[in-house]
Design an enzyme around this catalytic site. Structure first.
Site, PDB file in Angstrom:
ATOM      1  N   ASN A 171      39.890  44.072  36.430  1.00 20.61           N
ATOM      2  CA  ASN A 171      41.229  44.109  35.839  1.00 20.61           C
ATOM      3  C   ASN A 171      41.108  43.560  34.419  1.00 20.61           C
ATOM      4  OD1 ASN A 171      43.879  43.704  35.105  1.00 20.61           O
ATOM      5  ND2 ASN A 171      44.325  42.175  36.687  1.00 20.61           N
ATOM      6  N   TRP A 172      41.153  44.456  33.454  1.00 15.29           N
ATOM      7  CA  TRP A 172      40.964  44.029  32.051  1.00 15.29           C
ATOM      8  C   TRP A 172      42.184  43.303  31.507  1.00 15.29           C
ATOM      9  CZ3 TRP A 172      38.304  48.687  29.035  1.00 15.29           C
ATOM     10  CH2 TRP A 172      37.031  48.912  29.589  1.00 15.29           C
ATOM     11  N   LYS A 173      43.301  43.381  32.215  1.00 18.29           N
ATOM     12  CA  LYS A 173      44.564  42.784  31.748  1.00 18.29           C
ATOM     13  C   LYS A 173      44.891  43.301  30.343  1.00 18.29           C
ATOM     14  CE  LYS A 173      43.811  39.043  34.936  1.00 18.29           C
ATOM     15  NZ  LYS A 173      43.997  37.652  35.303  1.00 18.29           N
ATOM     16  N   HIS A 186      50.434  42.103  41.052  1.00 19.32           N
ATOM     17  CA  HIS A 186      49.583  41.020  40.543  1.00 19.32           C
ATOM     18  C   HIS A 186      50.454  39.805  40.242  1.00 19.32           C
ATOM     19  CE1 HIS A 186      46.986  38.701  37.917  1.00 19.32           C
ATOM     20  NE2 HIS A 186      45.980  39.378  38.429  1.00 19.32           N
ATOM     21  N   GLU A 225      50.542  37.820  37.878  1.00 19.94           N
ATOM     22  CA  GLU A 225      51.062  37.736  36.502  1.00 19.94           C
ATOM     23  C   GLU A 225      52.314  38.601  36.351  1.00 19.94           C
ATOM     24  OE1 GLU A 225      47.321  38.556  34.576  1.00 19.94           O
ATOM     25  OE2 GLU A 225      46.604  36.611  35.262  1.00 19.94           O
ATOM     26  N   GLU A 268      44.679  36.879  46.074  1.00 19.93           N
ATOM     27  CA  GLU A 268      44.401  36.160  44.835  1.00 19.93           C
ATOM     28  C   GLU A 268      45.219  34.874  44.795  1.00 19.93           C
ATOM     29  OE1 GLU A 268      42.739  38.882  41.601  1.00 19.93           O
ATOM     30  OE2 GLU A 268      44.902  39.040  41.480  1.00 19.93           O
ATOM     31  N   GLY A 270      41.856  32.788  36.586  1.00 18.18           N
ATOM     32  CA  GLY A 270      41.580  32.394  35.210  1.00 18.18           C
ATOM     33  C   GLY A 270      41.342  30.906  35.020  1.00 18.18           C
ATOM     34  N   SER A 301      38.751  33.895  39.591  1.00 16.40           N
ATOM     35  CA  SER A 301      37.550  33.232  39.050  1.00 16.40           C
ATOM     36  C   SER A 301      36.242  33.700  39.689  1.00 16.40           C
ATOM     37  CB  SER A 301      37.692  31.705  39.137  1.00 16.40           C
ATOM     38  OG  SER A 301      38.777  31.269  38.332  1.00 16.40           O
ATOM     39  N   GLY A 333      38.979  39.480  36.974  1.00 18.19           N
ATOM     40  CA  GLY A 333      39.658  39.498  35.676  1.00 18.19           C
ATOM     41  C   GLY A 333      38.681  39.242  34.550  1.00 18.19           C
ATOM     42  N   GLY A 334      38.616  37.996  34.107  1.00 12.18           N
ATOM     43  CA  GLY A 334      37.825  37.628  32.927  1.00 12.18           C
ATOM     44  C   GLY A 334      36.398  38.164  32.933  1.00 12.18           C
TER      45      GLY A 334
HETATM   46  P1  PGA Z   1      40.124  36.031  36.921  1.00 18.53           P
HETATM   47  O1  PGA Z   1      41.381  36.965  37.228  1.00 18.53           O
HETATM   48  O2  PGA Z   1      38.907  36.727  37.503  1.00 18.53           O
HETATM   49  O3  PGA Z   1      40.067  35.961  35.407  1.00 18.53           O
HETATM   50  O4  PGA Z   1      40.373  34.727  37.554  1.00 18.53           O
HETATM   51  C1  PGA Z   1      41.479  37.615  38.469  1.00 18.53           C
HETATM   52  C2  PGA Z   1      42.711  38.482  38.482  1.00 18.53           C
HETATM   53  O5  PGA Z   1      43.743  38.090  37.933  1.00 18.53           O
HETATM   54  O6  PGA Z   1      42.681  39.596  39.055  1.00 18.53           O
END
Ligand code: PGA
Length: 254
Positions: A12-14, A100, A102, A170, A176, A214, A235-236
């Site tokens: 997930n590149w966000k 998600h 967010e 998640e 993150g 993470s 994510g990251g």
């Molecule tokens: P993260 O994000 O790997 O940066 O913790 C995961 C996500 O939000 O899908």
């Protein structure tokens, strides 16, 4: 990891990526996947919507899948700034992340909205990845499993089957932050999710459950080896080809 559930590593590149960097990253992932002999795992990347066409073209023929990060419940209409599942599909996506944390936090998305988005994904022929997860306060109050159960029941459309649904667990506090639950906490959460799924789908044992929060190259093998974990939502670490490929590789041996 049970072989009847094909491992899925989703990036997930966000809200990251301009054309040049996105192209380089997508190509590096595609090259790594093409060169690999990691068997049956699926690798998915979910770039920001405006990059889906570019990324889909760049990874064509590599086996890498492309998805969106969100969609509107409606197919079209007066919804300024939104994107429909049909539009994602038209741009080259085959999957879409819905619910998600967010989006739940930033945009006030409720379980009912998430469910409508998953239904929209089906309508457009996309595979939805439905995200659920507890906050730190909920975990500290001992409410993790109850929260997962209520989010899952509220967010899952009627008629879900393993072929039409992926669930991502998640924990909000792990996204993150560099913090992760222990593998036994992950396994307990996933076992509970699968138990709840048993009341909602005819083939709960085949639904793929991803862990997210993470995940990186150095902890992927351990997290992916936890019971009932069929892949990761990353994510990251999905913004670095080497890290993301290391996670995909760990999925194979996990
Ligand atoms: P993260 O994000 O790997 O940066 O913790 C995961 C996500 O939000 O899908």
């Amino acid at each position: 990891m049970t072989r009847s559930r094909r491992p899925l590593i989703a990036g997930n590149w966000k809200m990251n990526g301009l054309r040049a960097d996105a192209l380089a990253l997508a190509k590096a992932v595609a090259d790594g996947v093409k060169r690999s002999s990691w068997g049956d795992r699926e690798v998915l990347i979910c770039p920001p919507a405006q990059l889906i066409g570019l990324v889909a073209d760049a990874v064509r023929g590599s086996g890498v899948l492309v998805g969106g990060q969100d969609c509107h419940p409606a197919a079209n209409g007066a919804h300024t700034g939104d994107i429909s599942a049909e539009m994602l599909r038209d741009a080259g996506a085959g999957h879409v992340i819905v619910g998600h944390s967010e989006r739940r936090t930033d945009c006030g998305e409720t379980d009912a909205i998430v469910r409508a988005k998953a239904e929209a994904a089906w309508r457009a022929g996309l595979l939805p990845i439905v995200c659920i997860g507890e906050t730190l306060a909920e975990r500290e109050a001992g409410r993790t499993l109850a929260v997962l159960e209520s989010q899952l029941k509220g967010s899952m459309p009627v008629g879900a089957t393993a072929a039409r649904l992926v669930v991502a667990y998640e924990p909000v506090w792990a996204i993150g932050t560099g913090k992760t639950p222990t593998t036994s906490e992950v396994a307990a959460a996933h076992a509970h999710i699968r138990r709840v799924l048993a009341g909602l789908t005819p083939d709960a044992g085949l639904v793929r459950l991803l862990y997210g929060g993470s995940v990186k190259g150095s902890n992927a093998a351990e997290l992916l080896a936890a019971g009932d974990v069929d892949g990761a939502l990353v994510g990251g670490a999905s913004l670095k080809a080497d890290e993301f490929l290391a996670i995909a590789k760990a999925a194979q041996s996990g």
